[in-house]
Design a protein around this motif. Sequence first.
Motif, short mmCIF file in Angstrom:
data_model
loop_
_atom_site.label_atom_id
_atom_site.label_comp_id
_atom_site.label_asym_id
_atom_site.label_seq_id
_atom_site.Cartn_x
_atom_site.Cartn_y
_atom_site.Cartn_z
N THR A 238 -0.03 -12.76 -16.77
CA THR A 238 0.77 -11.83 -15.96
C THR A 238 0.08 -11.43 -14.66
N LEU A 239 -1.22 -11.74 -14.53
CA LEU A 239 -1.94 -11.42 -13.30
C LEU A 239 -1.89 -12.60 -12.34
N SER A 240 -2.17 -12.32 -11.08
CA SER A 240 -2.17 -13.37 -10.06
C SER A 240 -3.42 -14.24 -10.17
N VAL A 241 -3.37 -15.35 -9.45
CA VAL A 241 -4.55 -16.23 -9.39
C VAL A 241 -5.75 -15.46 -8.87
N ALA A 242 -5.57 -14.69 -7.79
CA ALA A 242 -6.67 -13.94 -7.20
C ALA A 242 -7.23 -12.92 -8.18
N GLU A 243 -6.37 -12.21 -8.88
CA GLU A 243 -6.83 -11.20 -9.83
C GLU A 243 -7.60 -11.83 -10.98
N ASN A 244 -7.15 -13.00 -11.45
CA ASN A 244 -7.88 -13.69 -12.51
C ASN A 244 -9.24 -14.19 -12.02
N PRO B 60 -2.92 -17.49 -3.59
CA PRO B 60 -3.66 -16.62 -4.51
C PRO B 60 -2.81 -15.54 -5.16
N ASP B 61 -1.64 -15.23 -4.58
CA ASP B 61 -0.77 -14.20 -5.15
C ASP B 61 0.15 -14.73 -6.24
N MET C 242 -12.55 2.69 -0.49
CA MET C 242 -12.19 4.09 -0.64
C MET C 242 -11.43 4.33 -1.95
N GLY C 243 -11.83 3.58 -2.99
CA GLY C 243 -11.20 3.75 -4.30
C GLY C 243 -9.92 2.98 -4.49
N TRP C 244 -9.46 2.27 -3.47
CA TRP C 244 -8.23 1.50 -3.56
C TRP C 244 -8.55 0.01 -3.54
N LEU C 245 -7.75 -0.75 -4.30
CA LEU C 245 -7.92 -2.20 -4.32
C LEU C 245 -7.68 -2.78 -2.93
N ASP C 246 -8.65 -3.57 -2.44
CA ASP C 246 -8.56 -4.17 -1.12
C ASP C 246 -7.91 -5.55 -1.25
N HIS C 247 -6.58 -5.61 -1.06
CA HIS C 247 -5.85 -6.86 -1.25
C HIS C 247 -6.24 -7.91 -0.23
N THR C 248 -6.52 -7.50 1.00
CA THR C 248 -6.91 -8.47 2.03
C THR C 248 -8.22 -9.15 1.67
N ALA C 249 -9.21 -8.36 1.25
CA ALA C 249 -10.49 -8.93 0.84
C ALA C 249 -10.34 -9.78 -0.41
N ALA D 144 -10.54 -15.05 -2.89
CA ALA D 144 -9.87 -16.01 -3.76
C ALA D 144 -9.68 -17.35 -3.06
N VAL D 145 -9.27 -17.31 -1.79
CA VAL D 145 -9.10 -18.55 -1.02
C VAL D 145 -10.42 -19.30 -0.92
#
Length: 524
Positions: free
Chosen positions: A100-106, A142-143, A116-123, A128-129
Amino acid sequence: MNAMENPGTPRVRLQDIGKAYSGTTVLQGVSLDLHAGEVLALTGENGAGKSTLSKILCGLTDPSQGSMQLDGQPFAPASRRDAEHHGVRMVMQELGLIPTLSVAENLLLGRLPHHMGWLDHTAMRALAVEQLAKIGMTGIDPDTPVSQLGIGQQQMVEIARNLRDGTRVLVLDEPTAMLTPKETEHLFEQIALLKARGVALVYVSHRLEELQRIADRVAVLRDGRLVDVRPMAGVQEHELVERMVGHAVQDNEGRPRRARGALRLSARNMQRGRLVRGVSLDLYAGEIMGLAGLVGSGRTELARLLFGADRADAGEITVHAGPAGAAGVRTSASVTPNWRNPVDAIRAGIGLVTEDRKSQGLLLSQSIRANTTLAGMRKVARAGWLQRAQESAVAQHFIERLRIRSRGPEQAVSTLSGGNQQKVVFARWLHQPCDVLLLDEPTRGVDVGARADIYHEVDRMCDDGKAVLMVSSDLRELMAMCDRIGVMHNGQLVAVFERGQWTDQQLLAAAFGNTGTAGATQAA
Protein backbone atom coordinates in the motif's frame (compact mmCIF):
# COMPACT_ATOMS: atom_id res chain seq x y z
CA MET A 1 43.76 -1.33 10.85
CA ASN A 2 40.48 -2.30 9.13
CA ALA A 3 39.66 -5.38 7.12
CA MET A 4 40.35 -3.68 3.80
CA GLU A 5 43.87 -2.76 4.92
CA ASN A 6 44.51 -6.25 6.27
CA PRO A 7 43.41 -8.85 3.73
CA GLY A 8 44.17 -11.56 6.29
CA THR A 9 41.22 -10.47 8.43
CA PRO A 10 37.95 -11.79 6.97
CA ARG A 11 34.96 -9.50 6.85
CA VAL A 12 32.86 -12.31 8.36
CA ARG A 13 33.97 -15.43 10.19
CA LEU A 14 31.50 -18.20 11.02
CA GLN A 15 32.73 -20.77 13.52
CA ASP A 16 30.99 -24.12 14.13
CA ILE A 17 27.51 -22.74 13.37
CA GLY A 18 24.64 -25.11 14.08
CA LYS A 19 20.87 -24.82 14.17
CA ALA A 20 18.09 -27.19 15.24
CA TYR A 21 14.31 -26.79 15.21
CA SER A 22 12.24 -29.00 17.52
CA GLY A 23 14.99 -31.59 17.63
CA THR A 24 15.57 -31.54 13.85
CA THR A 25 19.10 -30.45 12.91
CA VAL A 26 19.22 -28.21 9.84
CA LEU A 27 22.80 -26.91 10.20
CA GLN A 28 25.75 -28.62 11.81
CA GLY A 29 29.33 -27.44 12.35
CA VAL A 30 29.53 -24.84 9.56
CA SER A 31 32.77 -22.82 9.63
CA LEU A 32 33.33 -20.34 6.82
CA ASP A 33 35.13 -17.06 6.09
CA LEU A 34 33.80 -14.26 3.87
CA HIS A 35 36.19 -11.57 2.66
CA ALA A 36 35.66 -7.92 1.76
CA GLY A 37 35.34 -7.31 -1.97
CA GLU A 38 34.39 -10.87 -2.93
CA VAL A 39 31.27 -12.73 -4.02
CA LEU A 40 30.84 -16.04 -2.25
CA ALA A 41 28.33 -18.30 -3.98
CA LEU A 42 26.32 -20.36 -1.51
CA THR A 43 24.60 -23.30 -3.12
CA GLY A 44 23.06 -26.66 -2.32
CA GLU A 45 19.77 -28.50 -2.63
CA ASN A 46 16.53 -27.14 -1.21
CA GLY A 47 16.63 -27.89 2.50
CA ALA A 48 20.43 -28.02 2.60
CA GLY A 49 20.55 -25.08 5.03
CA LYS A 50 21.38 -22.11 2.77
CA SER A 51 18.53 -19.88 3.88
CA THR A 52 18.98 -20.80 7.54
CA LEU A 53 22.67 -19.90 7.45
CA SER A 54 21.84 -16.61 5.72
CA LYS A 55 19.19 -15.76 8.31
CA ILE A 56 21.62 -16.45 11.16
CA LEU A 57 24.17 -14.10 9.60
CA CYS A 58 21.53 -11.37 9.14
CA GLY A 59 19.94 -11.60 12.59
CA LEU A 60 16.65 -13.21 11.57
CA THR A 61 17.28 -16.28 13.73
CA ASP A 62 19.74 -17.32 16.42
CA PRO A 63 22.22 -20.19 16.02
CA SER A 64 21.87 -23.15 18.35
CA GLN A 65 25.65 -23.30 18.58
CA GLY A 66 28.75 -21.55 17.29
CA SER A 67 29.84 -17.93 17.01
CA MET A 68 30.40 -15.15 14.45
CA GLN A 69 32.83 -12.28 13.96
CA LEU A 70 32.45 -9.11 11.87
CA ASP A 71 35.74 -7.45 10.93
CA GLY A 72 37.44 -9.30 13.76
CA GLN A 73 34.90 -8.31 16.43
CA PRO A 74 32.28 -10.59 18.05
CA PHE A 75 29.02 -10.39 16.13
CA ALA A 76 25.72 -11.70 17.50
CA PRO A 77 22.85 -9.59 16.08
CA ALA A 78 19.71 -9.66 18.19
CA SER A 79 17.47 -8.85 15.22
CA ARG A 80 17.49 -7.95 11.55
CA ARG A 81 17.47 -4.27 12.50
CA ASP A 82 20.52 -4.86 14.71
CA ALA A 83 22.37 -6.59 11.85
CA GLU A 84 21.49 -3.75 9.46
CA HIS A 85 22.81 -1.26 12.03
CA HIS A 86 26.16 -3.05 11.67
CA GLY A 87 25.95 -2.93 7.85
CA VAL A 88 24.79 -6.54 7.29
CA ARG A 89 21.79 -6.67 4.97
CA MET A 90 19.77 -9.34 3.20
CA VAL A 91 17.55 -9.42 0.12
CA MET A 92 15.19 -12.31 0.82
CA GLN A 93 13.20 -14.49 -1.57
CA GLU A 94 10.02 -13.49 0.24
CA LEU A 95 9.59 -9.81 -0.57
CA GLY A 96 9.35 -7.52 2.45
CA LEU A 97 7.67 -4.62 0.67
CA ILE A 98 4.48 -2.94 1.90
CA PRO A 99 2.10 -2.99 -1.10
CA THR A 100 0.00 0.00 0.00
CA LEU A 101 3.03 2.31 0.23
CA SER A 102 4.76 3.97 -2.71
CA VAL A 103 8.04 2.87 -4.22
CA ALA A 104 9.79 5.83 -2.57
CA GLU A 105 8.31 5.09 0.85
CA ASN A 106 9.37 1.43 0.62
CA LEU A 107 12.88 2.37 -0.49
CA LEU A 108 13.39 4.77 2.39
CA LEU A 109 11.35 3.08 5.09
CA GLY A 110 12.96 3.73 8.45
CA ARG A 111 14.94 6.71 7.16
CA LEU A 112 12.30 8.96 5.57
CA PRO A 113 13.57 12.58 5.21
CA HIS A 114 11.86 15.18 7.41
CA HIS A 115 11.88 18.95 7.60
CA MET A 116 10.57 20.75 10.67
CA GLY A 117 8.79 17.55 11.70
CA TRP A 118 7.06 17.12 8.34
CA LEU A 119 7.80 14.50 5.70
CA ASP A 120 9.90 16.10 2.95
CA HIS A 121 8.30 14.69 -0.23
CA THR A 122 10.69 16.52 -2.56
CA ALA A 123 13.75 15.08 -0.83
CA MET A 124 12.12 11.65 -0.65
CA ARG A 125 11.50 11.61 -4.40
CA ALA A 126 15.05 12.77 -5.16
CA LEU A 127 16.58 10.08 -2.93
CA ALA A 128 14.30 7.43 -4.43
CA VAL A 129 15.19 8.41 -8.00
CA GLU A 130 18.88 8.19 -7.10
CA GLN A 131 18.39 4.76 -5.53
CA LEU A 132 16.38 3.45 -8.48
CA ALA A 133 18.97 4.71 -10.96
CA LYS A 134 21.54 2.43 -9.36
CA ILE A 135 19.67 -0.59 -10.72
CA GLY A 136 18.57 0.94 -14.02
CA MET A 137 14.95 1.60 -13.01
CA THR A 138 14.88 5.15 -14.37
CA GLY A 139 11.40 4.72 -15.85
CA ILE A 140 9.63 4.02 -12.55
CA ASP A 141 7.67 6.82 -10.88
CA PRO A 142 8.69 6.81 -7.19
CA ASP A 143 5.10 7.73 -6.24
CA THR A 144 3.71 4.52 -7.76
CA PRO A 145 2.19 2.15 -5.19
CA VAL A 146 4.24 -1.05 -5.01
CA SER A 147 1.06 -3.10 -5.54
CA GLN A 148 0.90 -1.76 -9.11
CA LEU A 149 4.36 -3.10 -10.04
CA GLY A 150 5.05 -6.47 -11.63
CA ILE A 151 6.71 -9.10 -9.47
CA GLY A 152 10.07 -8.60 -11.21
CA GLN A 153 9.94 -4.84 -10.61
CA GLN A 154 9.06 -5.44 -6.96
CA GLN A 155 12.12 -7.66 -6.67
CA MET A 156 14.28 -4.86 -8.08
CA VAL A 157 12.82 -2.39 -5.56
CA GLU A 158 13.66 -4.86 -2.77
CA ILE A 159 17.23 -5.05 -4.07
CA ALA A 160 17.51 -1.27 -4.43
CA ARG A 161 16.33 -0.82 -0.85
CA ASN A 162 19.38 -2.71 0.36
CA LEU A 163 21.98 -1.00 -1.85
CA ARG A 164 22.82 1.61 0.79
CA ASP A 165 25.99 3.38 1.79
CA GLY A 166 27.54 1.78 4.85
CA THR A 167 26.69 -1.76 3.76
CA ARG A 168 29.52 -4.11 4.70
CA VAL A 169 27.85 -7.46 3.95
CA LEU A 170 25.01 -8.09 1.50
CA VAL A 171 23.25 -11.44 1.22
CA LEU A 172 21.24 -12.01 -1.98
CA ASP A 173 18.88 -15.00 -1.72
CA GLU A 174 17.81 -16.14 -5.22
CA PRO A 175 17.73 -12.51 -6.43
CA THR A 176 17.17 -13.22 -10.14
CA ALA A 177 14.38 -15.80 -9.86
CA MET A 178 11.78 -13.25 -11.01
CA LEU A 179 13.97 -10.88 -13.07
CA THR A 180 14.15 -10.38 -16.81
CA PRO A 181 17.57 -10.73 -18.50
CA LYS A 182 17.86 -6.93 -18.68
CA GLU A 183 17.10 -6.55 -14.97
CA THR A 184 19.59 -9.30 -14.19
CA GLU A 185 22.28 -7.43 -16.11
CA HIS A 186 21.61 -4.28 -14.05
CA LEU A 187 21.91 -6.32 -10.87
CA PHE A 188 25.24 -7.80 -11.96
CA GLU A 189 26.55 -4.31 -12.71
CA GLN A 190 25.68 -3.26 -9.17
CA ILE A 191 27.35 -6.34 -7.73
CA ALA A 192 30.56 -5.38 -9.54
CA LEU A 193 30.37 -1.85 -8.07
CA LEU A 194 29.72 -3.20 -4.57
CA LYS A 195 32.74 -5.49 -4.86
CA ALA A 196 34.89 -2.52 -5.88
CA ARG A 197 33.69 -0.68 -2.75
CA GLY A 198 34.81 -3.56 -0.56
CA VAL A 199 31.36 -4.99 0.22
CA ALA A 200 31.34 -8.73 0.95
CA LEU A 201 28.52 -10.50 -0.90
CA VAL A 202 26.86 -13.88 -0.36
CA TYR A 203 24.98 -14.95 -3.48
CA VAL A 204 22.51 -17.79 -2.90
CA SER A 205 21.29 -19.35 -6.13
CA HIS A 206 20.39 -22.57 -7.96
CA ARG A 207 21.38 -21.02 -11.30
CA LEU A 208 24.85 -22.42 -11.73
CA GLU A 209 25.53 -20.45 -14.90
CA GLU A 210 25.09 -17.23 -12.87
CA LEU A 211 27.44 -18.43 -10.17
CA GLN A 212 30.12 -19.20 -12.73
CA ARG A 213 29.79 -15.68 -14.09
CA ILE A 214 29.92 -13.56 -10.93
CA ALA A 215 31.27 -15.61 -8.01
CA ASP A 216 34.88 -15.65 -6.75
CA ARG A 217 34.42 -18.70 -4.53
CA VAL A 218 31.68 -21.26 -4.05
CA ALA A 219 30.56 -23.00 -0.85
CA VAL A 220 28.39 -26.10 -1.08
CA LEU A 221 26.00 -27.22 1.65
CA ARG A 222 24.52 -30.71 1.79
CA ASP A 223 22.19 -31.91 4.54
CA GLY A 224 23.17 -28.98 6.75
CA ARG A 225 26.91 -29.55 6.47
CA LEU A 226 29.54 -27.61 4.54
CA VAL A 227 30.95 -30.18 2.10
CA ASP A 228 33.11 -28.03 -0.17
CA VAL A 229 34.63 -24.54 -0.53
CA ARG A 230 36.71 -23.74 -3.60
CA PRO A 231 37.56 -20.97 -6.10
CA MET A 232 34.85 -20.64 -8.73
CA ALA A 233 37.29 -20.36 -11.64
CA GLY A 234 37.49 -23.61 -13.54
CA VAL A 235 34.69 -25.37 -11.66
CA GLN A 236 32.50 -27.42 -13.98
CA GLU A 237 28.74 -27.46 -13.53
CA HIS A 238 28.59 -31.24 -13.20
CA GLU A 239 31.15 -31.09 -10.38
CA LEU A 240 28.98 -28.71 -8.39
CA VAL A 241 25.90 -30.81 -9.01
CA GLU A 242 27.64 -33.94 -7.76
CA ARG A 243 28.83 -32.17 -4.62
CA MET A 244 25.34 -30.82 -3.99
CA VAL A 245 23.46 -34.11 -4.33
CA GLY A 246 26.23 -36.56 -3.40
CA HIS A 247 26.07 -38.49 -6.67
CA ALA A 248 26.25 -37.98 -10.44
CA VAL A 249 23.12 -36.63 -12.14
CA GLN A 250 22.08 -37.88 -15.56
CA ASP A 251 22.42 -35.44 -18.45
CA ASN A 252 19.49 -35.73 -20.88
CA GLU A 253 20.85 -33.33 -23.50
CA GLY A 254 21.78 -36.02 -26.03
CA ARG A 255 18.89 -38.40 -25.42
CA PRO A 256 17.12 -39.97 -28.43
CA ARG A 257 13.55 -39.10 -29.33
CA ARG A 258 10.95 -41.16 -27.49
CA ALA A 259 8.61 -43.36 -29.51
CA ARG A 260 5.28 -41.67 -30.14
CA GLY A 261 2.25 -43.59 -28.86
CA ALA A 262 -1.47 -43.12 -29.26
CA LEU A 263 -3.11 -39.72 -29.48
CA ARG A 264 -4.14 -38.57 -26.00
CA LEU A 265 -5.37 -34.97 -26.47
CA SER A 266 -6.34 -32.80 -29.43
CA ALA A 267 -6.97 -29.08 -29.09
CA ARG A 268 -8.31 -27.15 -32.05
CA ASN A 269 -8.53 -23.38 -32.57
CA MET A 270 -8.33 -22.47 -28.88
CA GLN A 271 -9.12 -18.83 -28.34
CA ARG A 272 -9.14 -16.48 -25.33
CA GLY A 273 -9.13 -12.81 -26.29
CA ARG A 274 -5.68 -11.66 -27.37
CA LEU A 275 -3.93 -14.05 -24.97
CA VAL A 276 -4.50 -17.26 -26.96
CA ARG A 277 -5.36 -16.93 -30.64
CA GLY A 278 -6.39 -19.96 -32.68
CA VAL A 279 -3.93 -22.47 -31.16
CA SER A 280 -4.13 -26.12 -32.25
CA LEU A 281 -1.93 -28.94 -30.96
CA ASP A 282 -1.86 -32.70 -30.39
CA LEU A 283 -0.35 -34.55 -27.43
CA TYR A 284 0.69 -38.19 -27.73
CA ALA A 285 1.29 -40.96 -25.24
CA GLY A 286 4.89 -41.52 -24.24
CA GLU A 287 6.29 -38.18 -25.37
CA ILE A 288 6.90 -34.70 -24.01
CA MET A 289 5.93 -31.63 -25.99
CA GLY A 290 7.62 -28.46 -24.80
CA LEU A 291 6.13 -25.00 -25.02
CA ALA A 292 8.60 -22.10 -25.29
CA GLY A 293 8.05 -18.37 -25.73
CA LEU A 294 8.64 -15.01 -24.13
CA VAL A 295 6.77 -13.83 -21.04
CA GLY A 296 3.26 -12.87 -22.15
CA SER A 297 3.35 -15.08 -25.25
CA GLY A 298 0.35 -17.13 -24.07
CA ARG A 299 2.07 -20.30 -22.81
CA THR A 300 0.55 -20.35 -19.33
CA GLU A 301 -2.83 -19.14 -20.62
CA LEU A 302 -2.98 -22.08 -23.07
CA ALA A 303 -2.21 -24.59 -20.32
CA ARG A 304 -4.94 -23.08 -18.13
CA LEU A 305 -7.46 -23.37 -20.99
CA LEU A 306 -6.59 -27.05 -21.48
CA PHE A 307 -7.21 -27.65 -17.76
CA GLY A 308 -10.41 -25.62 -17.53
CA ALA A 309 -8.91 -23.10 -15.11
CA ASP A 310 -9.92 -20.32 -17.55
CA ARG A 311 -12.87 -20.17 -19.94
CA ALA A 312 -12.15 -20.22 -23.66
CA ASP A 313 -13.98 -17.97 -26.11
CA ALA A 314 -13.83 -20.71 -28.75
CA GLY A 315 -12.16 -24.01 -29.55
CA GLU A 316 -12.52 -27.72 -29.00
CA ILE A 317 -10.64 -30.15 -26.76
CA THR A 318 -10.85 -33.91 -27.28
CA VAL A 319 -9.30 -36.36 -24.82
CA HIS A 320 -8.66 -39.96 -25.84
CA ALA A 321 -8.30 -41.84 -22.56
CA GLY A 322 -5.85 -44.73 -22.29
CA PRO A 323 -6.02 -47.94 -20.25
CA ALA A 324 -5.15 -45.95 -17.08
CA GLY A 325 -7.63 -43.15 -17.70
CA ALA A 326 -9.33 -41.33 -14.86
CA ALA A 327 -12.30 -43.72 -15.00
CA GLY A 328 -10.14 -46.77 -15.64
CA VAL A 329 -11.73 -47.42 -19.08
CA ARG A 330 -11.04 -46.41 -22.66
CA THR A 331 -13.24 -43.41 -23.33
CA SER A 332 -13.13 -40.16 -25.22
CA ALA A 333 -14.40 -36.79 -24.04
CA SER A 334 -15.00 -33.76 -26.21
CA VAL A 335 -16.02 -30.31 -25.10
CA THR A 336 -16.79 -27.13 -27.01
CA PRO A 337 -15.44 -24.58 -26.34
CA ASN A 338 -13.82 -25.88 -23.13
CA TRP A 339 -14.30 -27.58 -19.77
CA ARG A 340 -16.72 -25.97 -17.38
CA ASN A 341 -14.09 -26.17 -14.63
CA PRO A 342 -10.97 -28.14 -13.61
CA VAL A 343 -13.13 -30.91 -12.09
CA ASP A 344 -14.30 -31.81 -15.60
CA ALA A 345 -10.69 -31.90 -16.82
CA ILE A 346 -9.56 -34.07 -13.91
CA ARG A 347 -12.40 -36.52 -14.56
CA ALA A 348 -11.31 -36.68 -18.21
CA GLY A 349 -7.78 -37.58 -17.13
CA ILE A 350 -5.95 -34.23 -17.25
CA GLY A 351 -3.64 -32.94 -14.49
CA LEU A 352 -1.93 -29.57 -14.06
CA VAL A 353 1.22 -28.59 -12.16
CA THR A 354 0.71 -24.84 -11.90
CA GLU A 355 3.26 -22.08 -12.42
CA ASP A 356 2.75 -20.71 -8.90
CA ARG A 357 2.63 -23.66 -6.52
CA LYS A 358 2.20 -21.54 -3.41
CA SER A 359 -0.89 -19.57 -4.42
CA GLN A 360 -2.44 -21.96 -6.96
CA GLY A 361 -1.06 -25.45 -6.45
CA LEU A 362 -0.99 -26.13 -2.71
CA LEU A 363 -2.95 -25.71 0.49
CA LEU A 364 0.04 -24.40 2.40
CA SER A 365 -1.49 -24.66 5.86
CA GLN A 366 -2.50 -28.28 5.26
CA SER A 367 -0.40 -31.43 5.61
CA ILE A 368 1.49 -33.41 2.99
CA ARG A 369 -1.22 -36.05 3.45
CA ALA A 370 -4.09 -33.68 2.60
CA ASN A 371 -2.30 -32.12 -0.37
CA THR A 372 -1.31 -35.48 -1.84
CA THR A 373 -4.85 -36.87 -1.90
CA LEU A 374 -6.60 -33.59 -2.77
CA ALA A 375 -7.41 -34.47 -6.41
CA GLY A 376 -8.31 -38.10 -5.66
CA MET A 377 -10.16 -38.07 -2.36
CA ARG A 378 -12.66 -40.68 -3.58
CA LYS A 379 -9.82 -43.20 -3.67
CA VAL A 380 -9.20 -42.79 0.07
CA ALA A 381 -12.84 -42.55 1.17
CA ARG A 382 -15.36 -45.11 2.27
CA ALA A 383 -19.10 -44.41 2.34
CA GLY A 384 -18.28 -40.71 1.91
CA TRP A 385 -15.80 -40.56 4.80
CA LEU A 386 -12.06 -39.99 4.34
CA GLN A 387 -9.93 -42.82 5.70
CA ARG A 388 -7.14 -41.05 7.60
CA ALA A 389 -4.91 -44.12 7.86
CA GLN A 390 -5.22 -44.84 4.14
CA GLU A 391 -4.43 -41.19 3.31
CA SER A 392 -1.32 -41.33 5.50
CA ALA A 393 -0.17 -44.56 3.85
CA VAL A 394 -0.57 -43.01 0.39
CA ALA A 395 1.37 -39.90 1.43
CA GLN A 396 4.14 -41.95 3.05
CA HIS A 397 4.49 -44.00 -0.13
CA PHE A 398 5.09 -40.88 -2.22
CA ILE A 399 7.35 -39.32 0.41
CA GLU A 400 9.62 -42.33 -0.06
CA ARG A 401 9.20 -42.60 -3.84
CA LEU A 402 9.87 -38.91 -4.52
CA ARG A 403 12.42 -38.50 -1.72
CA ILE A 404 10.44 -35.70 -0.08
CA ARG A 405 12.47 -34.40 2.85
CA SER A 406 9.97 -34.19 5.68
CA ARG A 407 9.10 -35.36 9.17
CA GLY A 408 6.22 -37.41 7.81
CA PRO A 409 2.75 -37.14 6.21
CA GLU A 410 1.40 -34.76 8.86
CA GLN A 411 4.02 -32.05 8.32
CA ALA A 412 2.51 -28.80 7.01
CA VAL A 413 3.46 -28.12 3.38
CA SER A 414 4.30 -24.50 4.27
CA THR A 415 7.31 -25.71 6.28
CA LEU A 416 8.87 -27.62 3.36
CA SER A 417 11.50 -26.22 1.02
CA GLY A 418 10.43 -25.17 -2.47
CA GLY A 419 11.69 -28.32 -4.15
CA ASN A 420 9.91 -30.58 -1.70
CA GLN A 421 6.70 -28.57 -2.06
CA GLN A 422 6.89 -29.13 -5.81
CA LYS A 423 7.31 -32.87 -5.25
CA VAL A 424 4.09 -32.88 -3.22
CA VAL A 425 2.29 -31.37 -6.23
CA PHE A 426 3.68 -34.17 -8.40
CA ALA A 427 2.61 -36.74 -5.81
CA ARG A 428 -0.98 -35.54 -6.22
CA TRP A 429 -0.99 -36.44 -9.91
CA LEU A 430 0.71 -39.75 -9.29
CA HIS A 431 -2.02 -40.61 -6.81
CA GLN A 432 -4.81 -39.39 -9.12
CA PRO A 433 -4.03 -41.12 -12.44
CA CYS A 434 -4.11 -38.89 -15.50
CA ASP A 435 -3.40 -39.56 -19.16
CA VAL A 436 -2.35 -35.98 -19.89
CA LEU A 437 -0.13 -33.96 -17.55
CA LEU A 438 0.37 -30.23 -18.06
CA LEU A 439 3.56 -28.88 -16.44
CA ASP A 440 3.85 -25.10 -16.13
CA GLU A 441 7.40 -24.10 -15.05
CA PRO A 442 7.78 -27.42 -13.16
CA THR A 443 11.27 -26.70 -11.81
CA ARG A 444 11.12 -22.94 -11.11
CA GLY A 445 12.88 -22.26 -7.79
CA VAL A 446 13.88 -25.92 -7.51
CA ASP A 447 17.45 -27.04 -6.87
CA VAL A 448 19.35 -29.43 -9.13
CA GLY A 449 18.78 -32.46 -6.92
CA ALA A 450 15.01 -32.00 -6.73
CA ARG A 451 15.01 -31.12 -10.42
CA ALA A 452 16.67 -34.45 -11.24
CA ASP A 453 14.08 -36.30 -9.14
CA ILE A 454 11.25 -34.48 -10.94
CA TYR A 455 12.75 -35.24 -14.36
CA HIS A 456 12.99 -38.90 -13.37
CA GLU A 457 9.30 -38.98 -12.46
CA VAL A 458 8.33 -37.27 -15.73
CA ASP A 459 10.32 -39.92 -17.61
CA ARG A 460 8.45 -42.64 -15.68
CA MET A 461 5.14 -41.03 -16.60
CA CYS A 462 6.10 -41.13 -20.28
CA ASP A 463 7.12 -44.78 -19.92
CA ASP A 464 3.65 -45.43 -18.45
CA GLY A 465 1.99 -43.97 -21.54
CA LYS A 466 1.11 -40.49 -20.36
CA ALA A 467 1.29 -37.44 -22.62
CA VAL A 468 3.15 -34.45 -21.16
CA LEU A 469 3.05 -30.77 -22.10
CA MET A 470 5.95 -28.87 -20.49
CA VAL A 471 5.83 -25.06 -20.36
CA SER A 472 9.19 -23.55 -19.41
CA SER A 473 11.20 -20.35 -19.68
CA ASP A 474 14.38 -22.45 -19.49
CA LEU A 475 15.37 -23.44 -23.02
CA ARG A 476 18.02 -25.80 -21.68
CA GLU A 477 15.34 -27.67 -19.77
CA LEU A 478 13.11 -27.97 -22.82
CA MET A 479 15.98 -29.05 -25.06
CA ALA A 480 17.04 -31.71 -22.56
CA MET A 481 13.61 -33.17 -21.82
CA CYS A 482 11.33 -32.71 -24.84
CA ASP A 483 10.65 -34.65 -28.02
CA ARG A 484 8.98 -31.69 -29.69
CA ILE A 485 9.09 -27.99 -28.82
CA GLY A 486 6.35 -25.61 -29.87
CA VAL A 487 7.04 -21.88 -29.75
CA MET A 488 4.40 -19.30 -28.78
CA HIS A 489 4.49 -15.69 -29.96
CA ASN A 490 1.82 -13.06 -29.34
CA GLY A 491 -0.79 -15.66 -28.40
CA GLN A 492 -0.14 -17.95 -31.37
CA LEU A 493 1.73 -21.24 -31.77
CA VAL A 494 4.05 -20.12 -34.56
CA ALA A 495 6.38 -23.11 -35.01
CA VAL A 496 7.03 -26.67 -33.83
CA PHE A 497 10.51 -28.25 -33.79
CA GLU A 498 11.30 -31.97 -33.65
CA ARG A 499 14.15 -33.25 -31.46
CA GLY A 500 17.42 -32.98 -33.35
CA GLN A 501 16.14 -30.13 -35.52
CA TRP A 502 16.48 -27.22 -33.08
CA THR A 503 19.11 -24.94 -31.59
CA ASP A 504 18.62 -22.38 -28.84
CA GLN A 505 19.13 -19.61 -31.43
CA GLN A 506 16.34 -21.03 -33.60
CA LEU A 507 13.97 -21.32 -30.66
CA LEU A 508 14.69 -17.74 -29.60
CA ALA A 509 14.24 -16.46 -33.15
CA ALA A 510 10.81 -18.10 -33.31
CA ALA A 511 9.91 -16.68 -29.89
CA PHE A 512 10.60 -13.20 -31.28
CA GLY A 513 8.27 -13.88 -34.21
CA ASN A 514 10.64 -15.13 -36.92
CA THR A 515 8.39 -17.88 -38.30
CA GLY A 516 10.75 -18.63 -41.16
CA THR A 517 13.22 -20.31 -38.80
CA ALA A 518 15.04 -23.22 -40.45
CA GLY A 519 14.23 -26.64 -39.00
CA ALA A 520 10.75 -25.68 -37.78
CA THR A 521 7.45 -26.93 -39.09
CA GLN A 522 4.63 -24.43 -39.33
CA ALA A 523 2.12 -24.94 -36.55
CA ALA A 524 -1.45 -25.81 -37.47
